[in-house]
Design a protein around this motif. Structure first.
Motif, PDB file in Angstrom:
ATOM      1  N   SER A  63      -6.787   6.596  -2.033  1.00 25.87           N
ATOM      2  CA  SER A  63      -6.370   6.969  -3.385  1.00 25.87           C
ATOM      3  C   SER A  63      -5.837   8.402  -3.332  1.00 25.87           C
ATOM      4  O   SER A  63      -6.195   9.170  -2.432  1.00 25.87           O
ATOM      5  CB  SER A  63      -7.569   6.910  -4.332  1.00 25.87           C
ATOM      6  OG  SER A  63      -8.463   7.973  -4.029  1.00 25.87           O
ATOM      7  N   GLU A  65      -6.610  10.968  -5.051  1.00 28.06           N
ATOM      8  CA  GLU A  65      -7.718  11.927  -5.093  1.00 28.06           C
ATOM      9  C   GLU A  65      -8.344  12.079  -3.706  1.00 28.06           C
ATOM     10  O   GLU A  65      -8.604  13.180  -3.239  1.00 28.06           O
ATOM     11  CB  GLU A  65      -8.817  11.474  -6.080  1.00 28.06           C
ATOM     12  CG  GLU A  65      -8.506  11.717  -7.534  1.00 28.06           C
ATOM     13  CD  GLU A  65      -7.767  10.550  -8.158  1.00 28.06           C
ATOM     14  OE1 GLU A  65      -7.448   9.581  -7.420  1.00 28.06           O
ATOM     15  OE2 GLU A  65      -7.484  10.598  -9.365  1.00 28.06           O
ATOM     16  N   ASP A 105       1.850   9.824 -12.307  1.00 28.54           N
ATOM     17  CA  ASP A 105       0.695  10.700 -12.493  1.00 28.54           C
ATOM     18  C   ASP A 105       0.706  11.862 -11.505  1.00 28.54           C
ATOM     19  O   ASP A 105       1.447  11.863 -10.519  1.00 28.54           O
ATOM     20  CB  ASP A 105      -0.627   9.926 -12.414  1.00 28.54           C
ATOM     21  CG  ASP A 105      -0.792   9.219 -11.076  1.00 28.54           C
ATOM     22  OD1 ASP A 105       0.039   9.437 -10.175  1.00 28.54           O
ATOM     23  OD2 ASP A 105      -1.755   8.455 -10.944  1.00 28.54           O
ATOM     24  N   THR A 107      -1.991  14.296  -9.368  1.00 27.17           N
ATOM     25  CA  THR A 107      -3.377  14.459  -8.943  1.00 27.17           C
ATOM     26  C   THR A 107      -3.598  15.903  -8.508  1.00 27.17           C
ATOM     27  O   THR A 107      -2.803  16.463  -7.757  1.00 27.17           O
ATOM     28  CB  THR A 107      -3.702  13.495  -7.786  1.00 27.17           C
ATOM     29  OG1 THR A 107      -3.460  12.166  -8.247  1.00 27.17           O
ATOM     30  CG2 THR A 107      -5.155  13.630  -7.370  1.00 27.17           C
ATOM     31  N   THR A 171     -11.362  16.897  -8.253  1.00 28.08           N
ATOM     32  CA  THR A 171     -10.105  16.142  -8.232  1.00 28.08           C
ATOM     33  C   THR A 171      -9.955  15.415  -9.567  1.00 28.08           C
ATOM     34  O   THR A 171     -10.939  14.927 -10.131  1.00 28.08           O
ATOM     35  CB  THR A 171     -10.050  15.108  -7.097  1.00 28.08           C
ATOM     36  OG1 THR A 171     -11.187  14.251  -7.199  1.00 28.08           O
ATOM     37  CG2 THR A 171     -10.043  15.776  -5.735  1.00 28.08           C
ATOM     38  N   SER A 173      -6.719  13.212 -12.030  1.00 27.58           N
ATOM     39  CA  SER A 173      -5.327  12.784 -12.176  1.00 27.58           C
ATOM     40  C   SER A 173      -4.923  12.834 -13.642  1.00 27.58           C
ATOM     41  O   SER A 173      -5.729  12.572 -14.529  1.00 27.58           O
ATOM     42  CB  SER A 173      -5.135  11.367 -11.627  1.00 27.58           C
ATOM     43  OG  SER A 173      -5.253  11.399 -10.219  1.00 27.58           O
TER      44      SER A 173
END
Ligand code: MN
Length: 435
Positions: A63, A65, A105, A107, A171, A173
């Motif tokens: 992912s 993150e 998005d 992050t 982290t 997003s």
């Protein structure tokens, strides 16, 4: 499909420091800022390791993150291990703020007090929380944002890469929209330029290059007491409706899908040039045998923030001196008078020489009022527990006795306080010189 249509990165040493310990790494869709700290050139080494850790690329199977957090964790271990194994690198650390633009998005991975901002429809949003004593006081409601901006202890971190082998990485997003402008910066910007001015520059509609340069100029105009680093980028639909209007002529846009390309004029990897950092003194400043400005008895050991005196034994390798007790479940180092004593005892062995974020005022070998980093004591075997940080133009023997005594009391200070005091003395000296 969203993409970066304009980007810029710039770093400036500022007007007070001699070396730039900030670093950045820019390869759209990835943007990174790091602000290093540590004695001699250690801060530069730490911020460089952190920013360069992203050059190897990200693990696409994870992912977003996780991708960023893994790189941060690896960089943290590398900095920590180096700081433990290399005496010259002891106590080094760095902040790190990294953002990755994905499909719709953004992050953010973050440790320390560098920041990421978003400007959308004229509204500025801070995407990171400062991991600093002052930042946490603001979140607890103990300080207002305005008070925090000028707080003398604002540079004391509660979290950084380097001090521990494991680090907690924030982290998060955020949804991205066409027209968003993002900015990453070190605290050398935010300590000097308020958020209204940052929003104004980001919303100016100009090229990102101009935004970065304008913000750095404003920070320098306000005093430039720290290194200033700004990374900025604008996002638009790749369909291009709004893009053409805002892309500077002649500057190709980077495709966020293509991590291997960058804009012309923006090198994929950029680390501010290093200049002479703080060097260990070859001979003791001040009169022989004593700490700089000896003749004034050292004030009691003090640390920049209060605490209860509980001292974990691992403090010696910490650059991050200030920690809060109730913050997380992770073990925390607490601050207190006892900490300063332990820090001194360890410093006396040379373990943290030049690596502390503690400063005091003294007199150098030419009799000039000088800011020293470290502790105002001589260690055994002529080990120095301080390094020269900034030499003023003011001879100590020209100061009125009361002023000299108050100034050269060896009180432990933040660098901001020490520099402010010296600036005041230089100003008064100038006024006295007027007919
Ligand atoms: Mn800084």
């Amino acid at each position: 499909m969203l993409r970066v249509i304009d980007q810029a990165a710039a770093s400036d040493v500022g007007r007070v420091r001699r070396a730039n310990e900030d670093a950045y790494y820019v390869r759209a869709p990835l943007f990174v800022v790091a602000d290093g700290m540590g004695g001699a050139q250690a801060g530069e080494v730490a911020s460089r390791i952190a920013s360069q850790a992203f050059a190897a690329g990200l693990d696409e199977s994870l992912s977003p993150e996780r991708r960023l957090a893994n790189v941060v964790a690896a960089a943290n271990r590398e900095i920590h291990d180096k700081s433990v194994s290399d005496p010259a690198m002891q106590g080094m650390g760095t902040t790190l703020t990294a953002v990755l633009l994905g499909d719709g998005d953004l992050t953010v991975a973050h440790v320390g007090d560098s920041r990421a901002y978003r400007l959308r429809d004229g509204e500025l949003t801070r995407l990171t929380q400062d991991h600093s004593v002052v930042g946490e006081m603001v979140r607890r409601g103990a300080l207002s944002e305005t008070e925090a901006e000028r707080h003398p202890q604002r540079s004391i971190l509660t979290r950084a890469l380097g001090p521990e082998r494991e680090v907690a990485v924030d982290t998060l997003s955020h949804a991205v929209r066409a027209g968003d402008v993002y900015l990453l910066c070190s605290d050398g910007l935010t300590a000097m330029v308020d958020e209204a001015a940052i929003a104004e520059a980001m919303g100016s509609g100009g090229a990102m290059r101009a935004v970065a340069e304008r913000l750095i100029a404003r920070a320098n105009d306000a005093g430039g007491v720290d290194n200033i680093t700004v990374v900025a980028f604008r996002v638009a639909d790749s369909a291009g409706s709004g893009a053409a209007a805002t892309t500077p002529a002649g500057e190709p846009a980077a495709d966020v899908d293509d991590g291997s390309r960058t804009l012309a004029g923006a090198p994929p990897v950029a680390v501010p040039p290093a200049s002479g950092g703080n060097q260990l003194e070859a001979s003791p400043p001040g009169s022989a045998g004593g700490p700089p400005g000896s003749g004034v008895s050292p004030a009691g050991p003090r640390t920049p923030a209060g605490g209860n005196g509980h001292v974990p034994p691992e403090l010696h390798s910490r650059q991050v001196a200030a920690r809060r007790r109730e913050q997380t479940r992770r073990p925390r180092v607490l601050l207190g008078v006892g900490v300063a004593i332990v820090v001194f005892l360890i410093a006396a062995t040379g373990a943290v020489v030049g690596s502390l974020n503690i400063y005091f005022l003294g007199v150098d070998q030419h009799g000039l009022v000088t800011v020293y980093r470290g502790l105002p004591y001589e260690g055994p075997l002529a080990l120095k527990t301080y390094t020269k940080d900034y030499v003023s133009t003011v001879p100590a023997d020209r100061l009125p006795a009361a002023e000299r005594k108050a100034l050269l009391d060896h009180k432990l200070r933040t660098r901001g306080d020490a520099v402010d005091l010296i600036a005041e003395v230089e100003q008064r000296q100038l006024e006295r010189a007027q007919p």
